[in-house]
Design a protein around this motif. Structure first.
Motif, PDB file in Angstrom:
ATOM      1  N   LYS A  19       0.878  -1.196  -0.037  1.00 24.80           N
ATOM      2  CA  LYS A  19      -0.067   0.081   0.064  1.00 24.80           C
ATOM      3  C   LYS A  19       1.015   1.200  -0.094  1.00 24.80           C
ATOM      4  N   TYR A  20       1.931   1.384   0.773  1.00 28.68           N
ATOM      5  CA  TYR A  20       2.666   2.441   0.855  1.00 28.68           C
ATOM      6  C   TYR A  20       4.187   2.091   0.581  1.00 28.68           C
ATOM      7  N   PRO A  21       4.669   2.530  -0.830  1.00 27.59           N
ATOM      8  CA  PRO A  21       5.904   2.231  -0.951  1.00 27.59           C
ATOM      9  C   PRO A  21       7.088   3.005  -0.285  1.00 27.59           C
ATOM     10  N   TYR A  22       8.201   2.476  -0.294  1.00 30.35           N
ATOM     11  CA  TYR A  22       9.175   3.133   0.525  1.00 30.35           C
ATOM     12  C   TYR A  22      10.400   2.739   0.217  1.00 30.35           C
ATOM     13  N   SER A  23      11.583   3.438   0.908  1.00 32.34           N
ATOM     14  CA  SER A  23      12.838   3.126   0.266  1.00 32.34           C
ATOM     15  C   SER A  23      13.582   3.057   1.473  1.00 32.34           C
ATOM     16  N   SER A  24      15.101   2.884   1.075  1.00 29.86           N
ATOM     17  CA  SER A  24      15.935   2.934   2.411  1.00 29.86           C
ATOM     18  C   SER A  24      16.232   4.328   3.078  1.00 29.86           C
ATOM     19  N   LYS A  25      15.894   5.382   2.086  1.00 25.08           N
ATOM     20  CA  LYS A  25      15.894   6.497   2.716  1.00 25.08           C
ATOM     21  C   LYS A  25      14.629   6.955   3.615  1.00 25.08           C
ATOM     22  N   ASN A  26      13.433   6.609   3.182  1.00 26.00           N
ATOM     23  CA  ASN A  26      12.397   7.047   4.134  1.00 26.00           C
ATOM     24  C   ASN A  26      11.560   5.968   4.702  1.00 26.00           C
ATOM     25  N   PHE A  27      12.143   4.610   5.120  1.00 25.26           N
ATOM     26  CA  PHE A  27      11.604   3.798   5.664  1.00 25.26           C
ATOM     27  C   PHE A  27      11.188   4.305   7.161  1.00 25.26           C
ATOM     28  N   ARG A  28      11.928   4.789   7.909  1.00 16.08           N
ATOM     29  CA  ARG A  28      11.505   5.251   9.203  1.00 16.08           C
ATOM     30  C   ARG A  28      10.212   5.902   9.149  1.00 16.08           C
ATOM     31  N   ARG A  29       9.714   6.524   8.287  1.00 13.09           N
ATOM     32  CA  ARG A  29       8.472   7.102   8.062  1.00 13.09           C
ATOM     33  C   ARG A  29       7.563   6.214   7.606  1.00 13.09           C
ATOM     34  N   GLU A  30       8.004   5.663   6.663  1.00 15.03           N
ATOM     35  CA  GLU A  30       6.747   5.043   5.652  1.00 15.03           C
ATOM     36  C   GLU A  30       6.487   3.589   5.795  1.00 15.03           C
ATOM     37  N   LYS A  31       7.555   2.839   6.234  1.00  9.92           N
ATOM     38  CA  LYS A  31       7.144   1.473   6.538  1.00  9.92           C
ATOM     39  C   LYS A  31       5.995   0.967   7.515  1.00  9.92           C
TER      40      LYS A  31
END
Length: 478
Positions: A265-277
């Motif tokens: 549902k919510y894509p994320y990357s190594s840069k923003n996983f703290r917020r999005e995961k």
């Protein structure tokens, strides 16, 4: 240009029951097209989805002798993702509801398939330098090549590689039936060739006759030389050790990519996983009817539910694993005792345990993207792909140090701030439980350390690129 033919009993996206299909479907895409012409040959099962069958083009057909019958061999072809695939057609053998059935049927089915593969090569005018065989279903190819096809100049000099994905499955049946079925002369059914402990053994034949043997991780290649992991072939593995090596599997990074995954549902990357995961976590909690709380420690388990996967350890301490500050999400099918174990705990602790006793690719992606930790306490694990997927998605693996798990998960060291996951060495339920509790302690009390673990895990490259280079080196050496 070197020509390589992959031969296997399953292959994504056409047919899949396990990790073998992922390897055969993904690896050829990553091998250098300028230097190697890699093609793949699999059976044309009735259960292959129609969307693919409609793209297959009829090439030719012929009849081939197997045991006392003349058998129809049809050949179809299609291109998928830049790779040429051939399908061996015979409705008598390949029309069942799944690729594998009863062993006595499979023994004849894959004898037919192995002989048909070799018989079809001159007809399709493709002479591989190397035939890369996968698992026991193709074990007779190196045998047939040496025993029956050497008289034909077309086949002279073709080399074979036998890749073992799981040594537990060997294709064993009684000697007389296999002699009758395969047409291989009796002199080849001796303890130094096809015979093992009074029976005939397809995989053993492949290991004995192949020019080179690989398995799917370095540690597993060492382990199978020992009786505990050797499945009664450890003596043969030691005898062939100068022609045996391990190359760890990869995963398809275009399919398993948290930044562009359409199934989460919510894509994320190594840069923003703290917020999005954590948004994925809350969405999954809601979807599965668990307490919605992004701070609760969530463990995922996606697996065949069998003894091999270490689930007897889980059974032993599951009450302690499902503590009040932990959620457990299970996906998979297998032995009834484990299916019922997880169903029972999902009934008992409905707000913190979810038992999904089926298989869904979409849900597996969501579990990888949502959980904090991923549990794999396997008794043995030739390579394992789930831990690679969980690292890719920033979900910290908790594994037992065996086979590919030992090769791919680096244990966390809190004093040096290194590692990508948590591991334990002995096959022991309380050692596993201690490791889970230690991981939970880091998660709750040292959140920065936990996030650095995720950073290191997501930075690792377990794409097929690395493995493909290793296979290319092996092809060149041969």
């Amino acid at each position: 240009m070197k020509k390589v033919l992959f031969v296997a009993s399953e292959c994504v996206p056409f047919i899949k029951t396990g990790g073998l299909a992922d390897v055969v479907g993904s690896l050829p895409k990553y091998i250098d097209k300028d230097r190697y012409d890699v093609r793949v040959m699999v059976p044309k099962y009735k259960v292959i989805p129609d969307e693919f069958k409609q793209q297959m083009v009829y090439v030719t057909h012929f009849y081939m002798e197997l045991s006392w019958r003349n058998q129809y061999v049809g050949i179809l072809e299609m291109e998928y993702a830049g790779v040429t695939f051939y399908f061996i057609d015979n409705e008598f053998y390949f029309s069942g509801p799944s690729p594998y059935g009863y062993i006595h049927e499979d023994i004849e089915k894959f004898a037919f398939f192995s002989k048909a593969v070799l018989s079809s090569l001159p007809v399709i005018d493709f002479r591989p330098d190397i035939i890369h065989c996968h698992d026991w279903q193709t074990g007779l190819i190196p045998v047939y090549l040496n025993v029956m096809f050497q008289g034909n100049p077309f086949f002279r000099g073709i080399k074979t590689i036998m890749t073992i994905h799981n040594l537990k499955f060997q294709g064993i049946y009684d000697k007389k039936t296999i002699m009758d079925t395969t047409g291989i002369p009796a002199m080849y059914f001796t303890p130094d060739k096809l015979e093992a402990y009074g029976d005939a053994n397809y995989l053993k034949g492949g290991i004995v006759y192949a020019d080179y043997v690989t398995t799917v991780s370095n540690t597993y290649a060492e382990e199978i030389k020992m009786p505990f992991y050797g499945e009664r072939l450890d003596g043969l593995m030691r005898a062939r050790s100068n022609r045996l090596s391990g190359i760890v599997n990869g995963i398809d990074y275009s399919e398993y990519d948290p930044e562009h995954d359409p199934l989460i549902k919510y894509p994320y990357s190594s840069k923003n996983f703290r917020r999005e995961k954590c948004k994925n976590k809350k969405a999954l909690q809601k979807e599965l009817g668990l307490d919605v709380n992004e701070k609760t420690f969530m463990i995922g388990l996606v697996s065949r539910l069998t003894d091999q996967k270490g689930l007897d350890l889980v059974d032993y301490v599951i009450e302690q694993i499902c503590a009040e500050d932990t959620q457990l999400v299970v996906l998979g099918t297998g032995e009834r005792r484990y299916e019922n174990l997880f169903r029972h705990f999902a009934w008992k602790y409905g707000n913190r345990v979810s038992a999904n006793i089926f298989y869904s690719n979409e849900r597996s992606h969501r579990i990888y993207a949502s959980c904090d930790a991923f549990l794999m306490p396997s008794l043995f694990e030739p390579c394992g792909l789930s831990q690679l997927m969980s690292l890719r998605y920033g979900t910290v693996p908790i594994v037992r140090e065996t086979g590919g798990l030992k090769d791919t998960v680096e244990p966390y060291n809190e004093y040096e701030s290194t590692g990508t996951g948590f591991s334990f060495a002995n096959y022991n339920a309380h050692e596993m439980l201690d490791t889970i509790r230690y991981a939970k302690h880091i998660y709750y009390n040292k959140k920065r350390e936990w996030n650095k673990l995720i950073d290191r895990g997501m930075a690792k490259d377990f794409s097929w690129n690395n493995s493909a280079r290793r296979y290319e080196e092996l092809y060149d050496r041969m």
